[in-house]
Write an enzyme that holds these catalytic residues in place. Structure first.
Site, mmCIF file in Angstrom:
data_model
loop_
_atom_site.group_PDB
_atom_site.id
_atom_site.type_symbol
_atom_site.label_atom_id
_atom_site.label_comp_id
_atom_site.label_asym_id
_atom_site.label_seq_id
_atom_site.Cartn_x
_atom_site.Cartn_y
_atom_site.Cartn_z
ATOM 1 N N TYR A 142 80.293 35.067 33.692
ATOM 2 C CA TYR A 142 80.569 36.018 32.607
ATOM 3 C C TYR A 142 79.473 36.008 31.546
ATOM 4 C CZ TYR A 142 85.325 36.651 34.417
ATOM 5 O OH TYR A 142 86.401 36.942 35.201
ATOM 6 N N LYS A 191 84.253 26.199 44.714
ATOM 7 C CA LYS A 191 83.965 26.771 46.029
ATOM 8 C C LYS A 191 82.731 26.052 46.553
ATOM 9 C CE LYS A 191 84.576 29.795 49.376
ATOM 10 N NZ LYS A 191 85.739 29.750 50.304
ATOM 11 N N ASP A 223 89.983 29.503 47.271
ATOM 12 C CA ASP A 223 90.834 30.321 48.149
ATOM 13 C C ASP A 223 92.110 29.566 48.501
ATOM 14 O OD1 ASP A 223 89.124 28.614 49.526
ATOM 15 O OD2 ASP A 223 88.597 30.040 51.103
ATOM 16 N N ASP A 247 90.046 32.769 35.199
ATOM 17 C CA ASP A 247 90.533 34.095 34.807
ATOM 18 C C ASP A 247 91.528 34.586 35.866
ATOM 19 O OD1 ASP A 247 90.764 36.497 33.460
ATOM 20 O OD2 ASP A 247 88.905 37.340 34.252
ATOM 21 N N ASP A 251 96.072 34.494 35.752
ATOM 22 C CA ASP A 251 96.923 35.684 35.886
ATOM 23 C C ASP A 251 97.915 35.494 37.035
ATOM 24 O OD1 ASP A 251 95.559 37.031 33.849
ATOM 25 O OD2 ASP A 251 95.530 38.917 34.961
HETATM 26 C C1 IPM Z 1 91.264 37.082 29.720
HETATM 27 C C2 IPM Z 1 90.749 38.477 29.847
HETATM 28 C C3 IPM Z 1 89.312 38.477 29.407
HETATM 29 C C4 IPM Z 1 88.556 37.526 30.303
HETATM 30 C C5 IPM Z 1 88.629 39.831 29.370
HETATM 31 C C6 IPM Z 1 89.401 40.804 28.501
HETATM 32 C C7 IPM Z 1 87.205 39.738 28.942
HETATM 33 O O1 IPM Z 1 90.896 38.919 31.151
HETATM 34 O O2 IPM Z 1 91.285 36.557 28.601
HETATM 35 O O3 IPM Z 1 91.645 36.498 30.734
HETATM 36 O O4 IPM Z 1 88.167 37.890 31.408
HETATM 37 O O5 IPM Z 1 88.386 36.389 29.931
HETATM 38 MG MG MG Z 2 92.020 37.610 32.394
#
Ligand code: IPM
Ligand code: MG
Length: 356
Positions: A142, A191, A223, A247, A251
């Site tokens: 990133y 990985k 994975d 990231d 989620d």
């Molecule tokens: C998170 C979000 C951010 C990230 C984005 C909005 C830049 O997805 O905080 O997980 O990827 O870190």
């Molecule tokens: Mg995110």
């Protein structure tokens, strides 16, 4: 004591959920005799609309002098076609970098009252799970070199994943320190069967682990990790991983808890300074309707109290009130089984407040 908090409400549902969290925080202040001083600043799409850029200097400076930062969410379809350096997401990445917040702590806890909202079967859930993702936040792909080049074959684009030993060492330390206060188990996710950067990651994590003989360390390829969190989430305590993998995995874990609207996060650097935000986004589809779930932001405030201000008792008080509201059956629409019985952002905040 006085605590200075920079507040970035952001876009979409950001302002609604932050208002709820501030309401709770101010109430804690009254009850426990602390003074929270809020300084509201703009970042994200709302800052772009005013300043022509998502992260104005004023905002960075205000966040730097504050004791902590509370953030709602940024982004929305309105700003989707802006060039990448003007997009609202840049504001979050920029703030993390400017404030040196390299450690992102994302707890994924299954609340008993919500086990039926989890997509996992009850035999897999057992009596619940409590996973804490420790994600590296200011390095990796990133923040690596990026670009677009033209050659005979047309355009090609690249983003480089690069980690230094120093970056891996400090995030690994954070993970082991958190593990010492929890169940003393770290799973490092990489990985390394393919990537050079992952091989360095693994070597450094093993070195750091020598300073924590009480903590059990294991490694998983990403994975496999993505599969294991669904197959058997109870096996995890701390998941230590890179910016990109963290990231994605965070989620995935959030949805196992029933709703992404429940999960808080803390981004920490050297010293106590931190930025606290829900892990969900700005949810433009429900913005302004007063129905967003404020719990993730309210729990983020609890993380702020504990991690930046060392006010553990106050934090536990908020967490207990949230638990009680859920146990008593109060639900916002994202976690309600029957939408007619759901309550608004303001009502949920009021219920939680009444249990403090
Ligand atoms: C998170 C979000 C951010 C990230 C984005 C909005 C830049 O997805 O905080 O997980 O990827 O870190
Ligand atoms: Mg995110």
């Amino acid at each position: 004591m006085d605590y200075k908090i920079a507040v970035v409400k952001g876009d979409g549902i950001g302002p609604e959920v932050v208002d709820g969290a501030i309401d709770i925080l101010s109430y804690i202040g009254e009850k426990f005799n602390h003074k929270f001083i809020y300084n509201e600043v703009l970042a994200g799409g709302s800052a772009y609309d005013v300043y022509g850029q998502p992260l104005p200097r004023e905002t960075i400076d205000a966040c730097k002098i504050a004791d902590a930062v509370l953030l709602g969410a940024v982004g929305g379809t309105k700003w989707d076609s802006l060039p990448s350096d003007k997009r609202p997401e840049r504001a979050i990445l920029g703030l993390r970098k400017e404030l040196g917040l390299y450690a992102n702590i994302r707890p994924g806890i299954l609340f008993n009252a919500l086990s039926e909202s989890s997509p996992l079967k009850s035999e897999v859930l057992g009596d619940g799970f409590d996973i804490c993702v420790v994600r590296e936040l200011t390095g990796g792909i990133y923040f690596g070199e990026r670009g677009i080049k033209e050659n005979d074959l047309g355009k090609s684009a690249y983003d480089i994943e690069e980690y230094s030993e120093m970056e891996v060492r400090r995030i690994a330390k954070t993970a082991f320190e958190f593990a010492m206060k929890r169940n003393k188990k770290v799973t490092s996710v990489d990985k390394s069967n393919v990537l050079e950067s992952s091989r360095l990651w693994r070597k450094v994590v093993e070195e750091v682990s020598k300073d924590y003989p009480e903590v059990e360390l294991n490694h998983l390829y990403v994975d496999n990790a993505a599969m294991q969190v669904i197959r058997d989430p109870k096996q995890f305590d701390i998941i230590l991983t890179s910016n990109l993998f963290g990231d994605i995995l965070s989620d995935e874990i959030s949805v196992l808890t029933g709703s992404i609207g429940m999960l808080p996060s803390a981004s920490l650097g050297q010293g106590g300074k931190g930025l606290f935000e829900p892990i969900h986004g700005s949810a433009p589809d429900i913005a302004g309707q007063g129905k967003a779930n404020p719990i993730a932001t309210i729990l983020s405030v609890a993380m702020m109290l504990r991690n930046s201000f060392n006010l553990g008792q106050e934090a536990s008080c908020i967490e207990a009130a949230v638990n009680r509201a859920l146990d008593e059956g109060y639900r916002t629409c994202d976690i309600a089984r029957n939408e007619e019985n759901s309550i608004s952002t303001k009502e949920m905040t009021k219920v939680i407040k009444s249990y403090i």
